[in-house]
Design a protein around this motif. Structure first.
Motif, PDB file in Angstrom:
ATOM      1  N   VAL A 546       1.009  -1.256   0.007  1.00  0.00           N
ATOM      2  CA  VAL A 546      -0.088   0.228   0.021  1.00  0.00           C
ATOM      3  C   VAL A 546       0.824   1.112  -0.029  1.00  0.00           C
ATOM      4  CG1 VAL A 546      -1.646   1.348   1.278  1.00  0.00           C
ATOM      5  CG2 VAL A 546      -2.168  -0.931   0.965  1.00  0.00           C
ATOM      6  N   PHE A 547       1.909   1.374   0.762  1.00  0.00           N
ATOM      7  CA  PHE A 547       2.569   2.695   1.068  1.00  0.00           C
ATOM      8  C   PHE A 547       3.860   2.608   0.346  1.00  0.00           C
ATOM      9  CE2 PHE A 547       0.021   2.306   5.159  1.00  0.00           C
ATOM     10  CZ  PHE A 547      -0.963   3.200   4.796  1.00  0.00           C
ATOM     11  N   ARG A 548       4.432   1.671  -0.181  1.00  0.00           N
ATOM     12  CA  ARG A 548       5.603   1.511  -0.967  1.00  0.00           C
ATOM     13  C   ARG A 548       6.667   2.134  -0.041  1.00  0.00           C
ATOM     14  NH1 ARG A 548       3.435  -1.801  -4.217  1.00  0.00           N
ATOM     15  NH2 ARG A 548       5.187  -1.490  -5.753  1.00  0.00           N
ATOM     16  N   SER A 549       6.728   1.619   1.045  1.00  0.00           N
ATOM     17  CA  SER A 549       7.730   2.164   1.856  1.00  0.00           C
ATOM     18  C   SER A 549       8.163   0.615   2.955  1.00  0.00           C
ATOM     19  CB  SER A 549       7.098   3.012   3.116  1.00  0.00           C
ATOM     20  OG  SER A 549       7.784   3.084   4.118  1.00  0.00           O
ATOM     21  N   ILE A 550       9.474   0.704   3.341  1.00  0.00           N
ATOM     22  CA  ILE A 550      10.148   0.050   4.385  1.00  0.00           C
ATOM     23  C   ILE A 550       9.796   0.043   5.722  1.00  0.00           C
ATOM     24  CG2 ILE A 550      12.128  -1.174   5.151  1.00  0.00           C
ATOM     25  CD1 ILE A 550      11.123  -2.275   2.543  1.00  0.00           C
ATOM     26  N   ALA A 551       9.868   1.504   6.047  1.00  0.00           N
ATOM     27  CA  ALA A 551       9.729   2.116   7.406  1.00  0.00           C
ATOM     28  C   ALA A 551       8.155   1.844   7.882  1.00  0.00           C
ATOM     29  CB  ALA A 551      10.287   3.202   7.687  1.00  0.00           C
ATOM     30  N   VAL A 552       7.529   2.384   7.089  1.00  0.00           N
ATOM     31  CA  VAL A 552       6.053   2.459   7.502  1.00  0.00           C
ATOM     32  C   VAL A 552       5.570   1.310   7.993  1.00  0.00           C
ATOM     33  CG1 VAL A 552       3.713   3.109   6.790  1.00  0.00           C
ATOM     34  CG2 VAL A 552       5.493   4.721   6.194  1.00  0.00           C
ATOM     35  N   PRO A 553       5.521  -0.024   7.286  1.00  0.00           N
ATOM     36  CA  PRO A 553       4.936  -1.203   7.483  1.00  0.00           C
ATOM     37  C   PRO A 553       5.617  -1.545   8.748  1.00  0.00           C
ATOM     38  CG  PRO A 553       5.623  -1.159   5.338  1.00  0.00           C
ATOM     39  CD  PRO A 553       6.203  -0.032   5.811  1.00  0.00           C
ATOM     40  N   ILE A 554       6.922  -1.540   8.946  1.00  0.00           N
ATOM     41  CA  ILE A 554       7.663  -2.121  10.288  1.00  0.00           C
ATOM     42  C   ILE A 554       7.079  -1.027  11.489  1.00  0.00           C
ATOM     43  CG2 ILE A 554       9.700  -1.995  11.625  1.00  0.00           C
ATOM     44  CD1 ILE A 554      11.174  -2.555   8.908  1.00  0.00           C
ATOM     45  N   LYS A 555       6.910   0.153  11.188  1.00  0.00           N
ATOM     46  CA  LYS A 555       6.437   0.951  12.421  1.00  0.00           C
ATOM     47  C   LYS A 555       5.113   0.700  12.621  1.00  0.00           C
ATOM     48  CE  LYS A 555       4.334   4.311  10.891  1.00  0.00           C
ATOM     49  NZ  LYS A 555       2.969   4.244  10.288  1.00  0.00           N
ATOM     50  N   ALA A 556       4.071   0.308  11.698  1.00  0.00           N
ATOM     51  CA  ALA A 556       2.919   0.009  11.821  1.00  0.00           C
ATOM     52  C   ALA A 556       2.685  -1.265  12.722  1.00  0.00           C
ATOM     53  CB  ALA A 556       2.085  -0.168  10.556  1.00  0.00           C
ATOM     54  N   THR A 557       3.512  -2.389  12.279  1.00  0.00           N
ATOM     55  CA  THR A 557       3.434  -3.558  12.762  1.00  0.00           C
ATOM     56  C   THR A 557       3.865  -3.451  14.272  1.00  0.00           C
ATOM     57  OG1 THR A 557       3.919  -4.778  10.589  1.00  0.00           O
ATOM     58  CG2 THR A 557       4.117  -5.861  12.756  1.00  0.00           C
ATOM     59  N   LEU A 558       4.814  -2.715  14.450  1.00  0.00           N
ATOM     60  CA  LEU A 558       5.267  -2.683  16.203  1.00  0.00           C
ATOM     61  C   LEU A 558       4.112  -1.940  16.762  1.00  0.00           C
ATOM     62  CD1 LEU A 558       9.005  -1.636  15.562  1.00  0.00           C
ATOM     63  CD2 LEU A 558       8.173  -4.076  16.075  1.00  0.00           C
TER      64      LEU A 558
END
Length: 905
Positions: A546-558
């Protein structure tokens, strides 16, 4: 997705009255089906393959007298008397005879029977009547339960003043939940929040209408499904709770976008279509995450939990469909009445813009002013809130969790008081004894051995069945059925399996309601880790798409993990430690329902992704449209925070309304979801997320190019749709072209393969693409057939904008190369037989044999002259003498190497 939903929104506007009528008809049909076919709920919980379930299944065949459900009647003598007094013993004996004659009662055992022990307590002021039934708890009809209650009522009248007789046991250990007015309070709160959010009764009522329609449809399907499968009473309650919450929220997001666009001056039809395309795309994604998480409950391999997940997922899926179909139709009927009053401010340059919400603007600036401090504070607070979760204990519910005015709960408490807690959690140890020559002696020896174990209060019965091929030992633990000590006792008896096999040649197994509960809890505990890994892994993949990002998914999951931890911590504090237990109507503290963790993890995952998508997608939308990372956080946050706040409050209200429910299964789930949504929406998504994005700045949106190419794109923000709308009348308002391209070019690894090229191809014509560079020709043909998503420039094929509609173009366009074809005529005919709207034929120069060339030209001419002729684009060299083309395009001579595979890549 957004393009499809845009078309769907326009269709719902055009056929609004038909859509509304069809939904009314469908709801009526489903409701009628539920009334005709629905059966009773089945709260029996089992796991095929566990030791306790296998033993129980075996007993149903070899010793049916003890495999069915049971009831328990406790008789307490008045103060100063004993149960052996004649004025008590005689009515009890008469009641036992009456009970034995009731349908489905296999046996009723008198406490004064010489063959049993332990049915009269040491003080002789209490006695137990054991009633064994011939079926499981949910196979016993209400008539039998009523007859048992009547018999106990008669017994009470025969006992002396001051004596007590109370009916309970496994048969009455669970109550079917009912919907009360308390649950309706959540809808009232939701209505108030919607009115405050929209400032319109009409707009506020629509999410409630659509949510009720979705819930009505899903509940009808679930109730109708009881005719075909076993469904626990918790299943429709969970589906109802989730369906209301997501149904209101999904409609809220679409209506909010619709009113924003109406405020900006868009006409009703176009606004509906764009709302369904943009907010609807986010709704589809959010709904899919919830559905996938709920279906993931099947990972546990437990049938009742799988059914629960499927039913809840069905409710969410119907809520999504209603939001995308019925809601747009209602918006269309409402028309201009939903257009809000203009509340804009004029900037210095004279342009008008929506006035930002001061509170949310101040909030986001405060949390991003010192982002590191905010992050540390949030993590510390939520980490501390998660600590109590380490003491979370799980078990299946029993009568001890029922309200205090319930007869089964009163029986449970009286048994615990006069006999000890273990009498409410009796174990059955069973095994085949067909090889024994002294079955009575064998069972007595086994009973004596088990009675000596630590944690065993007594062994009231150790006997073979009538055919002396199976034996049972009834074991009363010293502690309650949900205690760690009883669990340890079960494990100890099982650990002695080999000893009993060697010593007595008996293959013993432990079963009974308590042992089944222990096995279910253990199985669910084992499934928690793989389910958690599935959810976390799914979260990372979906959010990266969705966000074409690495940091955003990691942040969302944490952040999701912090929300889950805080939710578990709150449940443990209330139901385990008793904090606010009385205020929340918790009947008894202790372990909570075994499947709570896996349910909470699945549902909260989906809901957390909802808020993540609706909030962060607005921030990303502003960022990709040119705003700085910090500015995009502020504008995106203030644009979506009001709606996300309203959605969070509504979900909390709906879930909290189920906390007073007397269903011991749904009560802790409702509390956990209410706390989890509060933490996730307001602490994680609206506090932690902006702080992390502010700390990372532009790096938050970085993604490796190779990963960007590999992962499919889920256009939640509707960028592809915006591009299509922008090019709707390009290259001319009434232009009907098969192919239109401006500045179409391609670079591969820094090398220019196709220089900027302009193309116009009329539909139904034969068009030639000529060039000295075979690579350039091939690149152009691949691009116009939807096979080169990395080509740049403006390109429309059959009215579809590429690359966003590449998949649709590929379905109606074909590409073949004759460069290495052994049968060019056959290949061309096969391609034409698929009836493409556009066919690109590369390598025409490679057909050099005159006869073949003539046949090829004849085949193309025939296709060109046919009705609904396809558009044919031929690729050939610049010096080719091909003369059947109606028009042609020349590409620059860039490189003499002909490497089709490189261009394709």
């Amino acid at each position: 997705m957004s393009s499809f939903l845009y078309s769907l929104g326009r269709a719902m506007h055009r056929t609004r009255k038909t859509v509304i009528g069809l939904w009314i008809l469908l709801l009526a049909m489903l409701g009628a089906g539920a009334l005709l076919f629905s059966q009773d709920m089945d709260n029996s919980i089992s796991i095929p393959g566990t030791e306790s379930q296998q033993a129980l299944d075996s007993l149903s065949a070899t010793f049916p007298q003890v495999s069915g459900s049971s009831a328990q009647i406790i008789v307490v003598a008045p103060e100063g008397e004993t149960v052996t007094d004649a004025d008590i013993q005689e009515p009890v004996e008469a009641a036992v005879d009456t009970l034995s004659d009731i349908d489905h009662v296999d046996s009723a055992t008198s406490p004064f029977d010489d063959t049993v022990s332990g049915s009269i307590n040491d003080d002789e002021d209490a006695a137990l009547i054991q009633v064994q039934l011939d079926g499981s708890t949910f196979e016993i009809p209400e008539s039998t339960k009523t007859a048992l209650q009547d018999a106990v009522a008669d017994l009470k009248t025969e006992l002396p003043d001051g004596a007590q007789a109370s009916l309970g046991g496994e048969l009455f250990s669970q109550e079917m939940p009912t919907i009360s007015i308390v649950e309706g309070l959540g809808l009232i709160v939701a209505l108030v929040v919607l009115i405050l959010t929209f400032g319109s009764f009409l707009a506020a009522g629509m999410p409630l209408i659509t949510a009720i329609v979705a819930v009505g449809a899903s509940m009808s399907l679930i109730l109708g499904a009881t005719a075909f499968t076993s469904i626990t009473s918790t299943t429709p309650m969970l589906a109802l709770m989730l369906g209301l919450a997501v149904g209101i929220d999904y409609a809220l997001f679409i209506i909010s976008r619709h009113r924003d666009q109406l405020r900006d001056g868009l006409d009703v039809r176009e606004s509906i279509a764009r709302s369904v395309a943009t907010a609807g795309s986010a709704v589809v994604f959010a709904g899919l995450t919830v559905i996938i998480a709920l279906l993931g409950l099947g990972v546990a391999g437990i049938p009742f939990l799988t059914v629960m997940g499927v039913a809840a997922a069905l409710g969410v899926g119907i809520a999504v469909i209603v939001s995308l179909t019925l809601l747009p139709a209602l918006l269309a009927v409402s028309g201009e009445r939903l257009r809000p009053k203009q509340k804009k401010r004029t900037l210095d340059d004279g342009t008008a813009t929506a006035r930002p919400n001061r509170f949310f603007l101040g909030w986001v600036r405060a949390v991003t002013k010192r982002p590191l401090v905010t992050i540390i504070g949030v993590v510390a607070v939520l980490g501390a809130a998660s600590v109590p979760a380490l003491g979370l204990k799980l078990a299946l519910p029993d009568a001890g969790g029922l309200p205090e005015d319930n007869s089964a709960r009163q029986t449970y408490d009286l048994v615990s008081e006069h006999f000890g807690e273990g009498y409410n959690g009796m174990l059955i140890v069973t095994g085949p004894i067909i090889t024994s020559t002294d079955p009575l002696g064998l069972m007595e020896d086994l009973g004596d051995e088990i009675a000596e174990l630590d944690g065993v209060e007594s062994v009231p019965l150790a006997t073979p069945n009538e055919t002396a091929d199976t034996g049972i030992v009834q074991v009363v633990p010293e502690h309650g059925p949900d205690s760690d000590e009883t669990k340890a006792l079960v494990h100890e008896i099982r650990s002695m399996h080999d000893y009993f096999l060697d010593e007595y040649d008996v293959d013993l197994a432990v079963t009974g309601f308590t042992a089944v509960g222990i096995d279910v809890s253990a199985k669910l505990g084992q499934a928690l880790l793989p389910f958690g890994l599935l959810v976390v892994g799914l979260s990372l993949v979906l959010l990266t798409m969705v966000f074409r990002s690495i940091a955003v998914p990691i942040k969302a999951t944490l952040g999701y993990l912090l929300s889950v931890g805080a939710s578990f911590g709150a449940v443990t504090l209330v139901f385990g430690d008793g904090v606010f237990a009385e205020a929340l109507g918790v009947a008894r503290t202790g372990p909570v329902i075994s499947f709570l963790p896996i349910i909470l993890m699945g549902v909260l995952f989906g809901l957390a992704m909802d808020y993540e998508v609706f909030l962060v997608s607005r921030i990303r939308e502003d960022y990709v449209h040119g705003k700085s990372a910090r500015r995009a956080i502020e504008t995106g946050f203030t644009s979506s925070a009001k709606v996300v706040t309203a959605a969070g409050v509504i979900m909390i209200a709906v879930f909290a309304a189920f906390v007073p429910s007397e269903d011991v299964n749904i009560k802790p789930i409702a509390l956990g979801l209410a706390v989890g949504v509060f933490v996730d929406a307001f602490i994680v998504r609206m506090t932690l997320v902006p702080a992390v994005l502010a700390l990372l700045g532009d790096k938050a949106w970085w993604m490796p190019k190779w990963l960007d190419r590999v992962l499919p794109s889920f256009d939640v923000e509707g960028e592809g749709l915006a591009r299509e709308l922008e090019l709707a009348e390009w290259p001319a308002p009434d232009a009907r072209l098969a192919v239109a391209a401006d500045d179409l070019s391609l670079r591969v690894k820094g090398e220019e393969i196709l220089a900027p090229t302009h193309v116009r191809i009329a539909p139904g014509t034969v068009h030639a693409v000529r060039g000295d560079s075979a690579r350039a020709v091939t690149a152009l043909l691949l691009a116009i057939t939807g096979h080169l998503p990395n080509a740049t420039g403006i390109l429309k094929v059959n009215g579809l904008v590429l690359p966003s509609r590449a998949s649709a173009v590929r379905r109606s366009a074909g590409y073949i190369s004759l460069a290495s074809s052994g049968q060019p005529i056959t290949d061309v005919r096969a391609a034409l037989a698929e009836k493409p709207r556009l066919l690109a034929i590369d390598g025409m120069d490679h057909v050099t044999e005159p006869a073949q060339r003539e046949r090829l030209i004849a085949t193309l001419s025939k296709a060109h002259s046919a009705h609904n002729a396809p558009t044919i684009v031929l690729g050939c060299g610049a010096a080719s003498d091909l003369d059947i083309a109606d028009d042609e395009t020349r590409v620059d001579d860039l490189n003499s190497r002909s490497l089709v595979s490189e261009a394709s890549a």
